[in-house]
Design an enzyme around this catalytic site. Structure first.
Site, PDB file in Angstrom:
ATOM      1  N   GLY A 193       0.814  -1.207   0.000  1.00 21.30           N
ATOM      2  CA  GLY A 193       0.000   0.000   0.000  1.00 21.30           C
ATOM      3  C   GLY A 193       0.846   1.255   0.000  1.00 21.30           C
ATOM      4  O   GLY A 193       1.987   1.262   0.471  1.00 21.30           O
ATOM      5  N   ARG A 194       0.251   2.338  -0.540  1.00 20.51           N
ATOM      6  CA  ARG A 194       0.921   3.640  -0.556  1.00 20.51           C
ATOM      7  C   ARG A 194      -0.067   4.692  -0.092  1.00 20.51           C
ATOM      8  O   ARG A 194      -1.208   4.722  -0.547  1.00 20.51           O
ATOM      9  CB  ARG A 194       1.400   4.008  -1.966  1.00 20.51           C
ATOM     10  CG  ARG A 194       2.678   3.302  -2.394  1.00 20.51           C
ATOM     11  CD  ARG A 194       3.033   3.637  -3.828  1.00 20.51           C
ATOM     12  NE  ARG A 194       4.351   3.117  -4.171  1.00 20.51           N
ATOM     13  CZ  ARG A 194       5.460   3.829  -4.126  1.00 20.51           C
ATOM     14  NH1 ARG A 194       5.414   5.092  -3.760  1.00 20.51           N
ATOM     15  NH2 ARG A 194       6.626   3.292  -4.453  1.00 20.51           N
ATOM     16  N   GLY A 195       0.356   5.545   0.813  1.00 18.64           N
ATOM     17  CA  GLY A 195      -0.471   6.641   1.281  1.00 18.64           C
ATOM     18  C   GLY A 195       0.200   7.966   1.010  1.00 18.64           C
ATOM     19  O   GLY A 195       1.264   8.031   0.390  1.00 18.64           O
ATOM     20  N   GLY A 196      -0.424   9.040   1.487  1.00 17.68           N
ATOM     21  CA  GLY A 196       0.134  10.354   1.243  1.00 17.68           C
ATOM     22  C   GLY A 196       1.449  10.587   1.951  1.00 17.68           C
ATOM     23  O   GLY A 196       2.302  11.330   1.475  1.00 17.68           O
ATOM     24  N   MET A 197       1.623   9.925   3.103  1.00 18.97           N
ATOM     25  CA  MET A 197       2.828  10.148   3.896  1.00 18.97           C
ATOM     26  C   MET A 197       3.665   8.897   4.095  1.00 18.97           C
ATOM     27  O   MET A 197       4.834   8.998   4.458  1.00 18.97           O
ATOM     28  CB  MET A 197       2.450  10.698   5.281  1.00 18.97           C
ATOM     29  CG  MET A 197       1.848  12.085   5.266  1.00 18.97           C
ATOM     30  SD  MET A 197       1.270  12.558   6.912  1.00 18.97           S
ATOM     31  CE  MET A 197       2.758  12.341   7.870  1.00 18.97           C
ATOM     32  N   ALA A 198       3.080   7.728   3.893  1.00 15.30           N
ATOM     33  CA  ALA A 198       3.797   6.495   4.237  1.00 15.30           C
ATOM     34  C   ALA A 198       3.496   5.386   3.245  1.00 15.30           C
ATOM     35  O   ALA A 198       2.483   5.405   2.551  1.00 15.30           O
ATOM     36  CB  ALA A 198       3.415   6.053   5.650  1.00 15.30           C
ATOM     37  N   ASN A 199       4.414   4.426   3.197  1.00 17.05           N
ATOM     38  CA  ASN A 199       4.214   3.196   2.434  1.00 17.05           C
ATOM     39  C   ASN A 199       4.042   2.046   3.417  1.00 17.05           C
ATOM     40  O   ASN A 199       4.596   2.064   4.516  1.00 17.05           O
ATOM     41  CB  ASN A 199       5.402   2.920   1.508  1.00 17.05           C
ATOM     42  CG  ASN A 199       5.575   3.995   0.455  1.00 17.05           C
ATOM     43  OD1 ASN A 199       4.636   4.718   0.131  1.00 17.05           O
ATOM     44  ND2 ASN A 199       6.772   4.112  -0.088  1.00 17.05           N
ATOM     45  N   VAL A 200       3.286   1.033   2.997  1.00 11.56           N
ATOM     46  CA  VAL A 200       3.033  -0.120   3.865  1.00 11.56           C
ATOM     47  C   VAL A 200       3.565  -1.372   3.185  1.00 11.56           C
ATOM     48  O   VAL A 200       3.335  -1.593   1.989  1.00 11.56           O
ATOM     49  CB  VAL A 200       1.527  -0.270   4.167  1.00 11.56           C
ATOM     50  CG1 VAL A 200       1.300  -1.433   5.136  1.00 11.56           C
ATOM     51  CG2 VAL A 200       0.973   1.012   4.766  1.00 11.56           C
TER      52      VAL A 200
ATOM     53  N   ASP B 188     -10.929  10.701  10.883  1.00  7.21           N
ATOM     54  CA  ASP B 188     -10.813  10.366   9.453  1.00  7.21           C
ATOM     55  C   ASP B 188     -11.415   8.991   9.171  1.00  7.21           C
ATOM     56  O   ASP B 188     -10.839   8.189   8.441  1.00  7.21           O
ATOM     57  CB  ASP B 188      -9.350  10.413   9.023  1.00  7.21           C
ATOM     58  CG  ASP B 188      -9.191  10.402   7.496  1.00  7.21           C
ATOM     59  OD1 ASP B 188     -10.168  10.747   6.798  1.00  7.21           O
ATOM     60  OD2 ASP B 188      -8.111  10.041   7.010  1.00  7.21           O
TER      61      ASP B 188
END
EC number: 2.7.11.1
Length: 627
Positions: A19-26, A136
């Site tokens: 996964g990829r988010g706005g601030m972090a990758n998983v 959120d």
């Protein structure tokens, strides 16, 4: 930099990015300290390494999640910094996001939607009891495991930046589609803000769509505090009014009209499909505050000439002298005013009556064809045709999908007077088509009994596959197809498939490793070491003294993987001395054998015991001859 296959933080083997988010990758990883247990590793992106706000937010998520231990909240096991990279290690949830689940299955059945929302409420009850507001909540931040368990995650902005609603780039903290009106206005988030988001999620579960959308984040935010939430029942007629009322109350514009806490909402949603709430009326809140209100027509009297605001009583305290001096003049003025007002009223009445006659004169219209339309589409078409929507009926249909219109009464194409009522018949689907229950975790026998009793589905319509499992007891369903909530035609050719646990499987060990036979006691110890608990010893007589005590057979066969509780039968030889008559006969046979043969036989005796009981007499006679 995170490298696939490498060890991260001296402990976690990175398997792949998930996964990829706005601030972090998983990343999915293995915890090498705990037997390669699967974990999810959330790593702050390198471009935020020197961003104090981003680091604080990332750490805040770790601290928030660390405080919470709940079956419906993703657990956290480690947090730290490695090579200047902040990271959080969480439990790995094998499944999908609730958003993906909605896209695949919505609208969900009422019971399933209630089950999912109850698990989210339970999670947030725990968070709120610890003073943590998520801020959120959205389907993208809720995970659904392969077993159907719901888990809330991503507390990244929990309790964070409460003094700010818009950043310099006009982006809001929290996803705008689920943002409460007070958050959209820039106010602090509260428990009721999370409740509002949960109400929006429940709307989406029941309809398959979000209530407010627009071309920009600001446009959507405006709708949250300006527009009423659309009717769920118009989009999904299977939803009872009591359940829609739960959404209406949770998403009320005024915080005071919402549930005071998630526990109150849980109690309400739990009874929303009960029989005693079947006749519940639609929940409506007063909209007087901050809105322009039009008075209902039946409250307006066109002939009432009283002023809208009465004069103050102080005006009545004038002296009699002053009143008398103006009485005559006032009468003349009043008579003229009265005449003018009377003429105006007369013109209004006559003109209004004429207009009403013209407008109300009926015209002939045709009833539109709304078959296969959704209920909301059908209602719009009927109203556009200058007709009224009458009673909405529910009816089974083998050809029209559930929730779609079957027909109207009068039928489409019929010419009627405008403003006539048109009844709509909505399909409840084919009675042969069912919504699959969740059988994962149930015993296969119980599931089969339920299918037969409730739906008439017998064994010929079900395929069972046995699968080893360390997690599920033997006879328990691990996986099903179709999945929970999916449709299944009980009269069709498709079959239901169950993967059923055969329990933990252990391989039967060899009783002659490296060609060396084991005694029954040695082999029994080997079986116990492998995990077998039900061992039966089966001694068989032999006249071969060298085979005494050695195993020569096992059932199930060597190399077979079986349940460790299954019975293992070990057959071994027990030496029994031959009888005297048998010895005489054998001696006679021996005397007839040439000395060269005897010598050869004697010299060929091996160190391995013979395990062939059928040849024990021959072996015994050979030994006797050589001596």
């Amino acid at each position: 930099m995170i490298q696939i296959g490498k060890i991260f933080a001296d402990r976690y083997r990175i398997i792949k990015e998930i996964g990829r988010g706005g601030m972090a990758n998983v990343y999915q990883g293995e915890d090498t300290f705990l037997g390669d247990r699967l974990v999810a590793i959330k790593v702050l992106r390198s471009n935020f390494e020197n961003d104090d706000i981003a680091i604080a937010r990332f750490q805040r998520e770790a601290f928030a999640m660390a405080e919470l231990s709940h079956p419906n909240i993703v657990g956290i096991s480690d947090v730290g910094e490695f090579e200047s990279q902040q990271y959080i290690v969480m439990e790995f949830v094998d499944g999908m996001t609730l958003k993906q689940y909605i896209n695949q299955n919505a609208p969900l059945a009422n019971d399933e939607a209630i089950e999912i929302i109850t698990e989210i409420l339970s999670a947030m009850d725990m968070a709120h009891s610890h003073g943590i507001i998520h801020r959120d909540l959205k389907p993208q931040n809720v995970l659904v495991s392969s077993s159907g368990t719901v888990k809330v995650t991503d507390f990244g902005i929990a309790k964070a930046l409460s003094e700010t609603s818009l950043t310099q780039t006009n982006t809001m903290f929290g996803s705008v589609h689920y943002l409460s009106p007070e958050q959209a206005r820039g106010s602090n988030a509260t428990v009721q803000s999370d409740i509002y988001a949960i109400g929006i999620i429940l709307f989406e579960l029941l309809t398959g769509q979000i209530p407010f959308d627009g071309d920009s984040a600001v446009a959507i935010a405006l709708k949250h505090f300006q527009e009423s939430i659309p009717s769920i029942i118009n989009l999904n007629p299977e939803v009872p009014q009591a359940l829609e009322n739960v959404v209406i109350k949770a998403t009320a514009k005024d915080i005071k009209n919402r549930y005071t806490d998630v526990e109150e909402m849980m109690t309400d949603v739990a009874t929303s499909t009960s029989l005693d709430r079947r006749g519940e009326e639609k929940l409506v809140f007063n909209k007087d505050h901050d809105e322009t209100k039009i008075m209902p027509a039946n409250l307006i009297n066109p002939y009432d000439t009283k002023p809208l605001i009465d004069k103050k009583e102080d005006n009545d305290s004038q002296t009699d002298e002053k009143a008398a001096s103006s009485e005559v003049g006032n009468k003349n003025k009043k008579s003229k005013k009265g005449l003018i007002i009377g003429l105006i009223i007369l013109l209004l009445v006559v003109g209004g009556a004429t207009l009403a006659w013209v407008v109300s004169t009926p015209t002939n219209v045709k009833i539109p064809n709304v078959t296969n339309s959704t209920l909301s589409q059908a209602k719009s078409k009927i109203k556009d045709a200058k007709l009224k929507v009458g009673t909405v009926h529910k009816q089974q249909s083998s050809t029209i999908a559930e929730g779609k219109v079957i027909k109207t009464d009068p039928t489409s194409g019929t010419t009627v007077r405008s403003n006539s009522s048109v009844d709509i018949y909505v399909s409840t689907g084919n009675e042969d088509i069912i919504k699959m229950k969740d059988f994962v975790g149930e015993k296969i026998d119980e599931a089969m009994a339920t299918l037969l009793k409730d739906y008439g589905i017998d064994e010929s319509q079900v395929t069972q596959t046995s699968v080893p499992s360390d997690s599920y007891p033997a006879g328990t369903i691990i996986k099903q197809s179709p999945k929970k909530g999916s449709s299944f035609d009980t009269k069709g050719s498709e079959k239901i498939t169950f993967e059923v646990s055969s329990g933990k499987q252990v391989e039967v060990p060899d009783y002659k490793p490296n060609g060396q036979y084991m005694t029954y006691s040695q082999y029994q110890a080997a079986l116990k070491a492998a995990g077998f608990t039900n061992i039966t010893l089966d001694p068989q007589a032999t006249t071969n003294q060298q085979a005494d005590g050695y195993v020569y057979s096992v059932y199930p066969n060597v190399g077979t993987s079986v349940d460790p509780t299954q019975e293992i039968v070990v057959t071994y030889s027990v030496y029994t001395a031959p009888s005297s008559s048998s010895t005489t006969s054998e001696s006679t046979t021996t005397s007839e054998t040439s000395s060269s043969t005897t010598s050869s036989t004697s010299s060929s005796t091996t160190s391995q015991p013979s395990t062939d009981n059928n040849n024990s007499s021959k072996e015994s006679s050979t030994t006797s001859s050589s001596s």
